[in-house]
Design a protein around this motif. Structure first.
Motif, PDB file in Angstrom:
ATOM      1  N   ASP A  51      -1.091   1.325  39.258  1.00  0.00           N
ATOM      2  CA  ASP A  51      -0.043   2.335  39.431  1.00  0.00           C
ATOM      3  C   ASP A  51      -0.673   3.686  39.736  1.00  0.00           C
ATOM      4  OD1 ASP A  51       2.498   3.312  39.564  1.00  0.00           O
ATOM      5  OD2 ASP A  51       2.651   3.686  37.401  1.00  0.00           O
ATOM      6  N   ASN A  52      -0.123   4.387  40.778  1.00  0.00           N
ATOM      7  CA  ASN A  52      -0.613   5.688  41.225  1.00  0.00           C
ATOM      8  C   ASN A  52      -2.043   5.637  41.762  1.00  0.00           C
ATOM      9  OD1 ASN A  52       1.659   7.492  40.758  1.00  0.00           O
ATOM     10  ND2 ASN A  52       1.347   7.037  38.590  1.00  0.00           N
ATOM     11  N   ALA A  53      -2.432   4.477  42.279  1.00  0.00           N
ATOM     12  CA  ALA A  53      -3.770   4.346  42.856  1.00  0.00           C
ATOM     13  C   ALA A  53      -3.901   5.219  44.092  1.00  0.00           C
ATOM     14  CB  ALA A  53      -4.038   2.891  43.201  1.00  0.00           C
ATOM     15  N   ASN A  54      -5.125   5.682  44.353  1.00  0.00           N
ATOM     16  CA  ASN A  54      -5.449   6.429  45.563  1.00  0.00           C
ATOM     17  C   ASN A  54      -6.262   5.533  46.495  1.00  0.00           C
ATOM     18  OD1 ASN A  54      -4.323   9.057  45.065  1.00  0.00           O
ATOM     19  ND2 ASN A  54      -5.896   9.325  43.490  1.00  0.00           N
ATOM     20  N   VAL A  62      -0.522  10.514  51.671  1.00  0.00           N
ATOM     21  CA  VAL A  62       0.893  10.122  51.724  1.00  0.00           C
ATOM     22  C   VAL A  62       1.264   9.418  50.431  1.00  0.00           C
ATOM     23  CG1 VAL A  62       2.639   8.891  53.029  1.00  0.00           C
ATOM     24  CG2 VAL A  62       0.643   9.816  54.217  1.00  0.00           C
ATOM     25  N   GLU A  63       2.256   9.963  49.727  1.00  0.00           N
ATOM     26  CA  GLU A  63       2.748   9.323  48.509  1.00  0.00           C
ATOM     27  C   GLU A  63       3.834   8.316  48.882  1.00  0.00           C
ATOM     28  OE1 GLU A  63       3.945  12.005  45.478  1.00  0.00           O
ATOM     29  OE2 GLU A  63       1.919  12.749  45.121  1.00  0.00           O
ATOM     30  N   LEU A  64       3.625   7.080  48.439  1.00  0.00           N
ATOM     31  CA  LEU A  64       4.498   5.980  48.830  1.00  0.00           C
ATOM     32  C   LEU A  64       4.817   5.116  47.632  1.00  0.00           C
ATOM     33  CD1 LEU A  64       2.287   4.899  51.857  1.00  0.00           C
ATOM     34  CD2 LEU A  64       4.471   6.076  52.084  1.00  0.00           C
ATOM     35  N   ASP A  65       5.786   4.256  47.824  1.00  0.00           N
ATOM     36  CA  ASP A  65       5.996   3.131  46.912  1.00  0.00           C
ATOM     37  C   ASP A  65       5.662   1.860  47.674  1.00  0.00           C
ATOM     38  OD1 ASP A  65       6.850   4.748  44.856  1.00  0.00           O
ATOM     39  OD2 ASP A  65       8.990   4.482  45.301  1.00  0.00           O
ATOM     40  N   TRP A  66       4.963   0.943  46.998  1.00  0.00           N
ATOM     41  CA  TRP A  66       4.816  -0.369  47.615  1.00  0.00           C
ATOM     42  C   TRP A  66       5.650  -1.350  46.819  1.00  0.00           C
ATOM     43  CZ3 TRP A  66       2.116  -4.877  46.038  1.00  0.00           C
ATOM     44  CH2 TRP A  66       1.305  -4.770  44.899  1.00  0.00           C
ATOM     45  N   VAL A  67       6.293  -2.244  47.518  1.00  0.00           N
ATOM     46  CA  VAL A  67       7.395  -3.026  46.968  1.00  0.00           C
ATOM     47  C   VAL A  67       7.138  -4.505  47.186  1.00  0.00           C
ATOM     48  CG1 VAL A  67       9.901  -3.344  46.982  1.00  0.00           C
ATOM     49  CG2 VAL A  67       8.923  -1.119  47.618  1.00  0.00           C
ATOM     50  N   VAL A  68       7.314  -5.284  46.105  1.00  0.00           N
ATOM     51  CA  VAL A  68       7.283  -6.738  46.220  1.00  0.00           C
ATOM     52  C   VAL A  68       8.715  -7.228  46.072  1.00  0.00           C
ATOM     53  CG1 VAL A  68       6.388  -8.907  45.334  1.00  0.00           C
ATOM     54  CG2 VAL A  68       4.969  -6.850  45.242  1.00  0.00           C
ATOM     55  N   ILE A  69       9.232  -7.823  47.148  1.00  0.00           N
ATOM     56  CA  ILE A  69      10.604  -8.333  47.134  1.00  0.00           C
ATOM     57  C   ILE A  69      10.533  -9.847  46.959  1.00  0.00           C
ATOM     58  CG2 ILE A  69      12.761  -8.508  48.433  1.00  0.00           C
ATOM     59  CD1 ILE A  69      11.771  -6.023  50.036  1.00  0.00           C
ATOM     60  N   SER A  70      11.042 -10.316  45.825  1.00  0.00           N
ATOM     61  CA  SER A  70      11.057 -11.754  45.523  1.00  0.00           C
ATOM     62  C   SER A  70      12.436 -12.292  45.857  1.00  0.00           C
ATOM     63  CB  SER A  70      10.750 -11.990  44.033  1.00  0.00           C
ATOM     64  OG  SER A  70       9.567 -11.308  43.653  1.00  0.00           O
ATOM     65  N   LYS A  71      12.495 -13.440  46.524  1.00  0.00           N
ATOM     66  CA  LYS A  71      13.791 -13.963  46.956  1.00  0.00           C
ATOM     67  C   LYS A  71      13.851 -15.471  46.786  1.00  0.00           C
ATOM     68  CE  LYS A  71      17.093 -13.930  50.786  1.00  0.00           C
ATOM     69  NZ  LYS A  71      17.360 -13.464  52.160  1.00  0.00           N
ATOM     70  N   GLN A  89       5.768   0.032  42.853  1.00  0.00           N
ATOM     71  CA  GLN A  89       4.691   0.761  42.193  1.00  0.00           C
ATOM     72  C   GLN A  89       4.234   1.888  43.120  1.00  0.00           C
ATOM     73  OE1 GLN A  89       2.118  -1.067  39.240  1.00  0.00           O
ATOM     74  NE2 GLN A  89       0.481  -0.923  40.780  1.00  0.00           N
ATOM     75  N   ARG A  90       3.922   3.031  42.510  1.00  0.00           N
ATOM     76  CA  ARG A  90       3.529   4.208  43.259  1.00  0.00           C
ATOM     77  C   ARG A  90       2.092   4.057  43.758  1.00  0.00           C
ATOM     78  NH1 ARG A  90       6.522   8.472  42.303  1.00  0.00           N
ATOM     79  NH2 ARG A  90       8.099   6.902  42.719  1.00  0.00           N
TER      80      ARG A  90
END
Length: 576
Positions: A43-46, A127-136, A146-147
């Motif tokens: 979380d909040n990794a650079n 660039v501050e982003l969120d990375w998203v895991v979408i489970s379906k 997670q940031r």
């Protein structure tokens, strides 16, 4: 900071069955899905992208999501702006291996940097982003975010392709049909980061540019000639435009093209004229144009001498009726050599192709029925076949007939009339012309738009050219073998065997001949070859006596080879 979202939809359960990991054919019902558990990056990794290691990967991984009924779960991974929940339009979207079932993705530095560039983040930006895991699983999804902070390459990305699309575009807003711009190059063949296209725009709507035919590519827009990342451009008045995009200077320009025209000595009006083409779509202008002479000409836009288009030197087509083209001012700026287009004669389809496959032009000759045909007649098997066609021009001092560019006869002059003193053996496979010079360098007379005279069929022709009457006349003979019973009064019951002409000056026929009958080779009645001799080979003269040499009946092949003035002929009778 870590967030977990669950999105559930409930549908009446109608059928249930169980297995260790179900194949998702079971309807949605009263079951649950839990989100994946993100394990890295932290979380909040650079993450700093290294442009010197563009293939280095960043591993995004997670622990599996779970369903209460053990349905198969598939994943996608998205990058979105910090705090965004709009996962339908992510900055980047990746699908794990094994048809989406793996628990990690490995995008490389170049792929991530491109995605951030396409989203309009500048080079070197953190660039501050969120990375998203979408489970379906079936219709149910769960999201884990997670940031992360990602630093872009220091060097700005420069695209090598550009496309125009949007409601105002010629092909509409379908990105798959976007119009590609042509990348300009300098004299050394290097990229200039300037792109151009000639296309149609529709007023009242907008258009924009993309570097690829993909929703994840960068969208360029702007206003007042300033190119920006994002908002589309308002289309001006409906019509055809030259659109230029300069990525080095972040600018664009729209030049309305009311018409592309031909101007020069080769076309009507000369350098003071203007012969317009018609826009037919997809960056192409075209029209049938009558060329008057082999002189220079150019393309010009809107009647503006500041907007001349000429041929790039060294690009001429094999027939010298085409080549690459360039705006003269662009050529001068890029150090590219150019020249006027050479002219031709007769009607041609002029095609100016300014699409991405161009820019080029071609001239395609329009096939015009050639009335200048020696030997064309309603009945070419008549006794004496003749005809004529019109010619124009004043009588020259001398006149020559050329065959495939080589002189074969000099006509005899009688006032304004030129005559072939003898019969000339012409062939349908050859092309003929009339010229005032033996080497073909003089004035041409008659023929098609290129001065060519055709021959309908091989024969020995007499030709007269009457300049006062404006006519070329021709004549040839067909020869028949007459065979009859002279002593039995059988003239009216005679055989007339039409002979076949073979180039040059030969006629032959095979038929049944009777012993004691008389024979003669005749084209009624100018030609009457005969001989008092009785040998089956020899020479006959025009006007000679009946031939009586057939002493044994049967099938014979009869052949004569005439002189070019029809005064005599060598003959043979060969029994078959």
């Amino acid at each position: 900071m870590k967030k977990i979202y669950a999105y559930l939809s409930l549908i009446l359960l109608t059928t249930v069955w169980a297995c260790d990991e179900k194949d998702n054919m079971e309807p949605v019902g009263n079951w649950e899905i839990t989100s994946a558990v993100i394990t890295g990056p932290s979380d909040n990794a650079n993450v700093v992208l290294d442009e010197n290691s563009p293939t280095a990967v960043t591993r995004f991984e997670w622990q599996a999501a779970a369903t209460s009924n053990q349905f198969i779960v598939k994943y996608t991974v998205a990058l979105v702006p910090k705090g965004s929940t709009n996962y339908d339009q992510p900055i980047a979207l990746w699908t794990p291996g094994n048809a989406g079932r793996e628990l990690f993705v490995l995008p490389n530095a170049k792929q991530i940097d491109y995605a951030l560039w396409a989203a309009c983040y500048p080079a070197g930006a953190d660039v501050e982003l969120d990375w998203v895991v979408i489970s379906k699983a079936i219709e149910k999804t769960a999201v884990a975010t997670q940031r992360i902070k990602i630093k872009r390459f220091e060097t700005e990305y420069m695209p090598t392709t550009l496309f125009l699309t949007g409601q105002a575009a010629e092909q509409g807003a379908d990105l798959a049909k976007a119009v590609q711009l042509r990348a300009r190059k300098n004299a050394e063949g290097d990229a200039t980061n300037v792109f151009e296209v000639y296309t149609h725009l529709n007023a009242g709507t907008t258009f924009f540019f993309r570097d690829e035919k993909s929703e994840q590519s960068r969208q360029y827009g702007g206003e007042n000639g300033v190119l920006t990342c994002g908002e589309p451009i308002e289309a001006p008045t409906t019509g055809e435009y030259k659109v230029v995009v300069d990525l080095d200077n972040n600018s664009y320009s729209l030049t309305k093209i009311d018409r592309w025209s031909l101007v020069g000595d080769a076309v009507e009006g000369g350098w003071g004229g203007d012969v317009p083409l018609v826009y037919i779509g997809n960056g192409v202008w075209q029209k049938e144009v009558m060329f008057l002479q082999s002189a220079g000409w150019i393309f010009r836009a809107n009647g503006d001498w500041g907007y001349q288009m000429k041929r790039v030197k060294g690009t001429a087509t094999a027939d010298n009726k085409g080549g690459q083209v360039i705006i003269q001012s662009d050529a001068e700026a890029a150090g590219i050599a150019f020249e006027d287009m050479p002219g031709t004669t007769g009607p041609h389809i002029v095609k100016l192709d300014l699409s991405v496959t161009g820019p080029s032009y071609t001239l395609t000759k329009v096939a015009v029925p050639n009335s200048a045909i020696i030997g064309k007649a309603a009945d070419i098997n008549a006794n004496a076949v003749n005809g004529s066609f019109s010619i124009e021009g004043d009588a020259p001092t001398e006149l020559y007939l050329l065959e495939d560019g080589e002189m074969i006869i000099k006509f005899t002059k009688d006032g304004d009339v030129f005559k072939s003193a003898k019969y000339v053996a012409l062939q349908a496979a050859k092309t003929y012309s009339l010229n005032s010079k033996a080497d073909g360098s003089g004035e041409m007379f008659g023929g098609d738009d290129d001065g060519n005279i055709a021959v309908d069929h091989d024969q020995a022709y007499q030709i007269n050219v009457d300049f006062e009457g404006g006519e070329l006349s021709w004549k040839h003979y067909n020869i028949k073998l007459f065979h009859w019973d002279e002593d039995g009064g059988g003239w009216d019951a005679r055989q007339e065997l039409l002979m076949t002409y073979t180039h040059p000056y030969k006629y032959e026929v095979t038929g049944t001949l009777s012993a004691g009958f008389h024979s003669k080779f005749i084209s009624p009645w100018d030609v009457q070859f005969g001989s008092a001799a009785t040998a089956l080979t020899g020479t006959m003269t025009n006007g000679g006596p009946n031939f009586k040499g057939i002493t044994s009946g049967g099938s014979y092949k009869a052949t004569i080879e005439i002189t070019d003035d029809y005064t005599s002929a060598d003959y043979s009778f060969v029994k078959q």
